[in-house]
Motif scaffolding. Structure first.
Motif, PDB file in Angstrom:
ATOM      1  N   MET A   1       0.846  -1.227  -0.127  1.00 49.86           N
ATOM      2  CA  MET A   1       0.105   0.025   0.119  1.00 49.86           C
ATOM      3  C   MET A   1       0.820   1.173   0.141  1.00 49.86           C
ATOM      4  SD  MET A   1      -2.869  -0.755   2.786  1.00 49.86           S
ATOM      5  CE  MET A   1      -2.650  -2.067   3.517  1.00 49.86           C
ATOM      6  N   THR A   2       0.452   2.196  -0.666  1.00 51.04           N
ATOM      7  CA  THR A   2       1.012   3.523  -0.684  1.00 51.04           C
ATOM      8  C   THR A   2       0.106   4.440  -0.403  1.00 51.04           C
ATOM      9  OG1 THR A   2       2.699   2.770  -2.349  1.00 51.04           O
ATOM     10  CG2 THR A   2       2.452   5.123  -2.002  1.00 51.04           C
ATOM     11  N   TYR A   3       0.403   5.539   0.580  1.00 53.69           N
ATOM     12  CA  TYR A   3      -0.331   6.538   0.826  1.00 53.69           C
ATOM     13  C   TYR A   3       0.425   7.923   0.986  1.00 53.69           C
ATOM     14  CZ  TYR A   3      -3.645   3.124   2.657  1.00 53.69           C
ATOM     15  OH  TYR A   3      -4.411   2.048   2.772  1.00 53.69           O
ATOM     16  N   GLU A   4      -0.090   8.881   0.661  1.00 52.65           N
ATOM     17  CA  GLU A   4       0.569  10.323   0.833  1.00 52.65           C
ATOM     18  C   GLU A   4      -0.170  11.149   1.663  1.00 52.65           C
ATOM     19  OE1 GLU A   4       1.073  13.685  -2.294  1.00 52.65           O
ATOM     20  OE2 GLU A   4       1.676  11.881  -2.986  1.00 52.65           O
ATOM     21  N   THR A   5       0.482  11.613   2.650  1.00 48.91           N
ATOM     22  CA  THR A   5       0.064  12.663   3.612  1.00 48.91           C
ATOM     23  C   THR A   5       0.572  13.947   3.590  1.00 48.91           C
ATOM     24  OG1 THR A   5       1.306  12.027   5.538  1.00 48.91           O
ATOM     25  CG2 THR A   5      -0.805  10.699   5.013  1.00 48.91           C
ATOM     26  N   LYS A   6       0.069  15.012   3.889  1.00 46.41           N
ATOM     27  CA  LYS A   6       0.784  16.244   4.093  1.00 46.41           C
ATOM     28  C   LYS A   6       1.220  16.609   5.423  1.00 46.41           C
ATOM     29  CE  LYS A   6      -0.081  21.249   2.701  1.00 46.41           C
ATOM     30  NZ  LYS A   6      -1.046  22.002   2.405  1.00 46.41           N
ATOM     31  N   ALA A   7       2.616  17.221   5.659  1.00 49.27           N
ATOM     32  CA  ALA A   7       3.180  17.484   6.847  1.00 49.27           C
ATOM     33  C   ALA A   7       2.822  18.713   7.261  1.00 49.27           C
ATOM     34  CB  ALA A   7       4.445  17.556   6.851  1.00 49.27           C
ATOM     35  N   GLY A   8       2.413  18.988   8.628  1.00 48.34           N
ATOM     36  CA  GLY A   8       1.955  20.200   9.227  1.00 48.34           C
ATOM     37  C   GLY A   8       2.924  20.381  10.597  1.00 48.34           C
ATOM     38  N   GLY A  12       6.756  23.432  16.827  1.00 49.96           N
ATOM     39  CA  GLY A  12       8.085  23.012  16.576  1.00 49.96           C
ATOM     40  C   GLY A  12       8.156  21.596  16.144  1.00 49.96           C
ATOM     41  N   SER A  13       7.188  20.826  16.063  1.00 49.98           N
ATOM     42  CA  SER A  13       7.271  19.468  15.525  1.00 49.98           C
ATOM     43  C   SER A  13       6.565  19.340  14.249  1.00 49.98           C
ATOM     44  CB  SER A  13       6.509  18.466  16.571  1.00 49.98           C
ATOM     45  OG  SER A  13       7.182  18.317  17.831  1.00 49.98           O
ATOM     46  N   ILE A  14       6.972  18.361  13.407  1.00 49.79           N
ATOM     47  CA  ILE A  14       6.495  18.131  12.151  1.00 49.79           C
ATOM     48  C   ILE A  14       5.321  16.972  12.561  1.00 49.79           C
ATOM     49  CG2 ILE A  14       6.600  17.499   9.782  1.00 49.79           C
ATOM     50  CD1 ILE A  14       7.765  20.203  10.372  1.00 49.79           C
ATOM     51  N   THR A  15       4.023  17.134  11.936  1.00 49.70           N
ATOM     52  CA  THR A  15       3.103  16.156  12.338  1.00 49.70           C
ATOM     53  C   THR A  15       2.499  15.760  11.068  1.00 49.70           C
ATOM     54  OG1 THR A  15       1.516  17.685  12.663  1.00 49.70           O
ATOM     55  CG2 THR A  15       2.433  17.084  14.499  1.00 49.70           C
ATOM     56  N   THR A  16       1.891  14.444  11.065  1.00 51.08           N
ATOM     57  CA  THR A  16       1.133  14.097   9.674  1.00 51.08           C
ATOM     58  C   THR A  16       0.029  13.309  10.239  1.00 51.08           C
ATOM     59  OG1 THR A  16       1.236  13.227   7.580  1.00 51.08           O
ATOM     60  CG2 THR A  16       2.626  11.878   9.396  1.00 51.08           C
ATOM     61  N   THR A  17      -1.015  12.985   9.619  1.00 46.94           N
ATOM     62  CA  THR A  17      -1.968  11.849   9.895  1.00 46.94           C
ATOM     63  C   THR A  17      -1.790  10.433   9.664  1.00 46.94           C
ATOM     64  OG1 THR A  17      -3.200  12.222   7.974  1.00 46.94           O
ATOM     65  CG2 THR A  17      -3.943  13.720   9.733  1.00 46.94           C
ATOM     66  N   ILE A  18      -2.179   9.595  10.170  1.00 47.55           N
ATOM     67  CA  ILE A  18      -2.235   8.153   9.801  1.00 47.55           C
ATOM     68  C   ILE A  18      -3.390   7.814   8.935  1.00 47.55           C
ATOM     69  CG2 ILE A  18      -2.034   5.812  10.542  1.00 47.55           C
ATOM     70  CD1 ILE A  18      -0.911   6.831  13.191  1.00 47.55           C
ATOM     71  N   PRO A  19      -3.270   7.576   7.772  1.00 45.00           N
ATOM     72  CA  PRO A  19      -4.404   7.175   6.930  1.00 45.00           C
ATOM     73  C   PRO A  19      -5.430   6.167   7.625  1.00 45.00           C
ATOM     74  CG  PRO A  19      -2.370   7.272   5.505  1.00 45.00           C
ATOM     75  CD  PRO A  19      -2.094   7.192   7.152  1.00 45.00           C
ATOM     76  N   ALA A  20      -6.739   6.231   7.281  1.00 44.54           N
ATOM     77  CA  ALA A  20      -7.883   5.754   7.816  1.00 44.54           C
ATOM     78  C   ALA A  20      -7.688   4.225   7.580  1.00 44.54           C
ATOM     79  CB  ALA A  20      -9.080   6.198   7.356  1.00 44.54           C
ATOM     80  N   ALA A  21      -7.052   3.828   6.461  1.00 47.71           N
ATOM     81  CA  ALA A  21      -6.886   2.479   6.062  1.00 47.71           C
ATOM     82  C   ALA A  21      -6.055   1.672   7.012  1.00 47.71           C
ATOM     83  CB  ALA A  21      -6.664   2.108   4.883  1.00 47.71           C
ATOM     84  N   LEU A  22      -4.838   2.244   7.440  1.00 52.36           N
ATOM     85  CA  LEU A  22      -3.943   1.843   8.304  1.00 52.36           C
ATOM     86  C   LEU A  22      -4.282   2.056   9.944  1.00 52.36           C
ATOM     87  CD1 LEU A  22      -0.559   3.362   7.061  1.00 52.36           C
ATOM     88  CD2 LEU A  22      -1.591   1.290   6.835  1.00 52.36           C
ATOM     89  N   VAL A  23      -5.242   2.969  10.054  1.00 52.17           N
ATOM     90  CA  VAL A  23      -5.834   3.051  11.385  1.00 52.17           C
ATOM     91  C   VAL A  23      -6.766   1.820  11.780  1.00 52.17           C
ATOM     92  CG1 VAL A  23      -7.418   4.112  12.927  1.00 52.17           C
ATOM     93  CG2 VAL A  23      -5.891   5.531  11.563  1.00 52.17           C
TER      94      VAL A  23
END
Length: 58
Positions: A1-8, A12-23
């Motif tokens: 599987m390949t997913y693309e998420t955006k960093a926020g 001071g930390s960089i965050t991203t979301t875990i895609p719903a399918a992986l959750v």
């Protein structure tokens, strides 16, 4: 599987979301601890994401 998420950025930390399918696959719920295991190589990194089990001592 390949997913693309955006960093926020959060405090001071960089965050991203875990895609719903992986959750769903990992059965992750709010408050669970997530383990990010990275193998660093010359051309990049391979990252494994897993849910920390309650009985783990780390």
């Amino acid at each position: 599987m390949t997913y693309e998420t955006k960093a926020g950025r959060v405090k001071g930390s960089i965050t991203t979301t875990i895609p719903a399918a992986l959750v769903n696959i990992l059965n992750i719920e709010k408050g669970d601890k997530i383990v990010w295991d990275a193998d660093i190589e010359d051309k990049g990194a391979t990252v494994t994401v897993s849910k920390k089990e309650i009985n783990e001592s780390k």
